[in-house]
Design an enzyme around this catalytic site. Structure first.
Site, PDB file in Angstrom:
ATOM      1  N   TYR A 174      -2.580  12.627  -3.144  1.00 36.29           N
ATOM      2  CA  TYR A 174      -1.346  12.212  -2.467  1.00 36.29           C
ATOM      3  C   TYR A 174      -0.178  12.306  -3.444  1.00 36.29           C
ATOM      4  CZ  TYR A 174      -4.479  10.196   1.112  1.00 36.29           C
ATOM      5  OH  TYR A 174      -5.447   9.993   2.067  1.00 36.29           O
ATOM      6  N   LEU A 187      -2.844   4.939  13.792  1.00 40.07           N
ATOM      7  CA  LEU A 187      -1.689   4.913  14.704  1.00 40.07           C
ATOM      8  C   LEU A 187      -1.362   6.311  15.204  1.00 40.07           C
ATOM      9  CD1 LEU A 187       0.543   2.483  12.573  1.00 40.07           C
ATOM     10  CD2 LEU A 187      -0.932   1.896  14.524  1.00 40.07           C
ATOM     11  N   SER A 217      -5.417   7.351   9.894  1.00 37.47           N
ATOM     12  CA  SER A 217      -4.441   7.639  10.956  1.00 37.47           C
ATOM     13  C   SER A 217      -4.704   6.799  12.213  1.00 37.47           C
ATOM     14  CB  SER A 217      -4.441   9.136  11.302  1.00 37.47           C
ATOM     15  OG  SER A 217      -4.270   9.915  10.136  1.00 37.47           O
TER      16      SER A 217
HETATM   17  N1  LIG Z   1      -9.397  10.696   4.300  1.00 33.46           N
HETATM   18  C1  LIG Z   1      -8.459  11.499   4.728  1.00 33.46           C
HETATM   19  O1  LIG Z   1      -8.625  12.723   4.752  1.00 33.46           O
HETATM   20  C2  LIG Z   1      -7.138  10.933   5.203  1.00 33.46           C
HETATM   21  C3  LIG Z   1      -6.270  11.720   5.977  1.00 33.46           C
HETATM   22  C4  LIG Z   1      -5.057  11.143   6.402  1.00 33.46           C
HETATM   23  C5  LIG Z   1      -4.744   9.833   6.060  1.00 33.46           C
HETATM   24  N2  LIG Z   1      -5.603   9.102   5.283  1.00 33.46           N
HETATM   25  C6  LIG Z   1      -5.289   7.695   4.910  1.00 33.46           C
HETATM   26  O2  LIG Z   1      -4.993   6.975   6.086  1.00 33.46           O
HETATM   27  C7  LIG Z   1      -3.712   6.334   5.975  1.00 33.46           C
HETATM   28  C8  LIG Z   1      -3.029   6.263   7.327  1.00 33.46           C
HETATM   29  O3  LIG Z   1      -2.971   7.544   7.949  1.00 33.46           O
HETATM   30  P1  LIG Z   1      -1.611   8.264   8.382  1.00 33.46           P
HETATM   31  O4  LIG Z   1      -0.518   7.821   7.494  1.00 33.46           O
HETATM   32  O5  LIG Z   1      -1.949   9.698   8.530  1.00 33.46           O
HETATM   33  O6  LIG Z   1      -1.350   7.778   9.882  1.00 33.46           O
HETATM   34  P2  LIG Z   1      -1.067   6.413  10.681  1.00 33.46           P
HETATM   35  O7  LIG Z   1      -1.457   5.230   9.886  1.00 33.46           O
HETATM   36  O8  LIG Z   1      -1.675   6.622  11.996  1.00 33.46           O
HETATM   37  O9  LIG Z   1       0.513   6.470  10.871  1.00 33.46           O
HETATM   38  C9  LIG Z   1       1.394   6.417   9.809  1.00 33.46           C
HETATM   39  C10 LIG Z   1       2.746   6.924  10.263  1.00 33.46           C
HETATM   40  O10 LIG Z   1       3.306   6.055  11.222  1.00 33.46           O
HETATM   41  C11 LIG Z   1       4.473   5.398  10.700  1.00 33.46           C
HETATM   42  N3  LIG Z   1       4.294   3.967  11.017  1.00 33.46           N
HETATM   43  C12 LIG Z   1       3.429   3.108  10.447  1.00 33.46           C
HETATM   44  N4  LIG Z   1       3.497   1.894  11.024  1.00 33.46           N
HETATM   45  C13 LIG Z   1       4.437   2.004  11.990  1.00 33.46           C
HETATM   46  C14 LIG Z   1       4.961   1.098  12.950  1.00 33.46           C
HETATM   47  N5  LIG Z   1       4.522  -0.157  13.031  1.00 33.46           N
HETATM   48  N6  LIG Z   1       5.921   1.545  13.799  1.00 33.46           N
HETATM   49  C15 LIG Z   1       6.377   2.810  13.743  1.00 33.46           C
HETATM   50  N7  LIG Z   1       5.905   3.724  12.869  1.00 33.46           N
HETATM   51  C16 LIG Z   1       4.947   3.314  12.004  1.00 33.46           C
HETATM   52  C17 LIG Z   1       4.498   5.697   9.214  1.00 33.46           C
HETATM   53  O11 LIG Z   1       5.793   5.922   8.717  1.00 33.46           O
HETATM   54  P3  LIG Z   1       6.384   5.096   7.462  1.00 33.46           P
HETATM   55  O12 LIG Z   1       5.443   5.267   6.308  1.00 33.46           O
HETATM   56  O13 LIG Z   1       7.675   5.762   7.252  1.00 33.46           O
HETATM   57  O14 LIG Z   1       6.465   3.677   7.921  1.00 33.46           O
HETATM   58  C18 LIG Z   1       3.720   7.022   9.136  1.00 33.46           C
HETATM   59  O15 LIG Z   1       4.594   8.099   9.455  1.00 33.46           O
HETATM   60  C19 LIG Z   1      -2.969   7.199   4.931  1.00 33.46           C
HETATM   61  O16 LIG Z   1      -1.933   6.487   4.297  1.00 33.46           O
HETATM   62  C20 LIG Z   1      -4.087   7.543   3.977  1.00 33.46           C
HETATM   63  O17 LIG Z   1      -4.303   6.470   3.074  1.00 33.46           O
HETATM   64  C21 LIG Z   1      -6.797   9.633   4.876  1.00 33.46           C
END
Ligand SMILES: NC(=O)c1ccc[n+]([C@@H]2O[C@H](COP(=O)([O-])OP(=O)(O)OC[C@H]3O[C@@H](n4cnc5c(N)ncnc54)[C@H](OP(=O)(O)O)[C@@H]3O)[C@@H](O)[C@H]2O)c1
Length: 326
Positions: free
Chosen positions: A57, A206, A204
């Site tokens: 990251y 959300l 992910s």
């Molecule tokens: N193992 C893997 O291959 C893999 C792949 C993807 C992700 N991950 C992990 O999973 C975590 C979460 O996944 P993700 O970031 O892809 O997706 P997510 O948690 O589904 O969504 C995050 C997105 O939504 C926004 N957000 C978060 N809370 C919100 C709310 N209450 N209201 C409105 N918007 C909101 C965030 O923006 P802001 O940050 O600007 O608030 C970001 O753009 C990552 O941080 C990472 O640690 C792992």
């Protein structure tokens, strides 16, 4: 804050993903490191213990922020990080390297950036088709014996890989996408994890922000935001996926909470071995997401959410789909 068990590792059942703090898959505007650090501190204050990062990251930037934020508060957190997407062999174009030598280099870098002497949960980020999983997990098991790693995880691994890995060293957690719009895991993976005593960390949760109900048209996604290339955020698929989020919004209005909180409350209701890691780099959103811990859904509301049709469109673009071990 209630807890979940990932194998023998106890974590807060709502965690914090820190990918968006790094610029990887950038969405929602410019980075602000000071706000990212405040977001991690606020999460800890609210009882979140599970902080998820990865060396890739940024690369490295998310781990650096986590290390900075946890200075003096290390023991309050379960740090989960990942190796295996980056190759440290000197070829800048090489990727997906889980060879023993690469893991040895990766772990030293992560420990340094995280300002710690141990990683609580160390994941292989993607399965390496050139290195047998037995060799990879054998090397991580050596790190466990040395005290540098406490628990071992896999990400986007197939049932066969999970069984082979678990035979070498107990696997504590599998990380894959799981949410109201991505439910593939329920068919084969979740029963296997339960058979083996492995926890599930939904990433992910959300739907990259879609399930929060805040984005109503593809045009609202700014230029430079990676979601413009995600099949579920494009054209007709986007419009069809609004139906799913509209139902989430309706239930949220009924309960008196936000759609993001409904999406997370539904996930944690799936079992005490499930610990989602919503990603945010903003204090207010961390507060909102963490408060999902207190949301109780009725059997009827859970049934309505269970009955929703998952998303239209592949969950990744072609390249990222091709990295998943099936
Ligand atoms: N193992 C893997 O291959 C893999 C792949 C993807 C992700 N991950 C992990 O999973 C975590 C979460 O996944 P993700 O970031 O892809 O997706 P997510 O948690 O589904 O969504 C995050 C997105 O939504 C926004 N957000 C978060 N809370 C919100 C709310 N209450 N209201 C409105 N918007 C909101 C965030 O923006 P802001 O940050 O600007 O608030 C970001 O753009 C990552 O941080 C990472 O640690 C792992």
């Amino acid at each position: 804050m209630q807890h979940a068990m990932l194998g023998r590792q106890r974590v807060s059942r709502i965690g914090l993903g820190t990918m968006s703090m790094s610029g990887t898959l950038l969405s929602g505007g410019a980075l602000d490191d000071a706000e990212s650090v405040r977001a991690i501190h606020r999460a800890l204050d609210l009882g979140v213990t599970h902080i998820d990062t990865a060396e890739s990251y940024g690369p490295f930037h998310s781990e650096e922020i986590v290390g900075r934020a946890l200075e003096g508060r290390r023991d309050q957190a379960v740090i989960a990080t990942k190796f295996g997407i980056l190759s440290h062999g000197g070829d800048a174009t090489a990727m997906f390297d889980s060879s023993p030598a690469n893991i040895r280099t990766a772990v030293e870098g992560s420990l340094k950036r995280l300002r710690t002497d141990r990683i609580d949960l160390y994941y292989q980020h993607r399965v390496d088709r050139n290195t047998p999983i037995e060799e990879t997990i054998g090397t991580v098991a050596e790190l466990v014996a040395e005290g540098k790693v406490l628990h071992v995880g896999l990400s986007e691994a197939s049932p066969d890989t999970i069984r082979r890995a678990h035979a070498v060293h107990p696997i504590s957690a599998l990380q894959t996408e799981y949410s109201l719009w991505t439910r593939d895991v329920e068919a084969k993976l979740l029963p296997l994890l339960r058979e083996l005593g492995i926890g599930l960390v939904p990433y992910s949760p959300l739907g990259h922000g879609f399930l929060t109900g805040g984005i109503r048209a593809p045009e609202e996604i700014p230029e430079g935001d990676w979601r413009k290339t995600n099949p579920r955020f494009i054209g007709e698929a986007f419009r069809q996926n609004l139906r799913l989020v509209d139902e989430v919004r309706a239930i949220a209005a009924e309960v008196g909470v936000t759609p993001a909180q409904i999406a997370l409350a539904w996930l944690v209701a799936q079992g005490g071995d499930i610990a989602p890691i919503p990603g945010s780099r903003r204090v207010a959103r961390v507060e909102e997401n963490t408060a999902a811990d207190g949301v109780v859904l009725t059997a009827g509301q859970l049934h309505r959410l269970d009955s929703l049709t998952p998303a239209t469109g592949a969950r990744h673009d072609d390249f990222n789909e091709s990295t998943i071990d099936r």
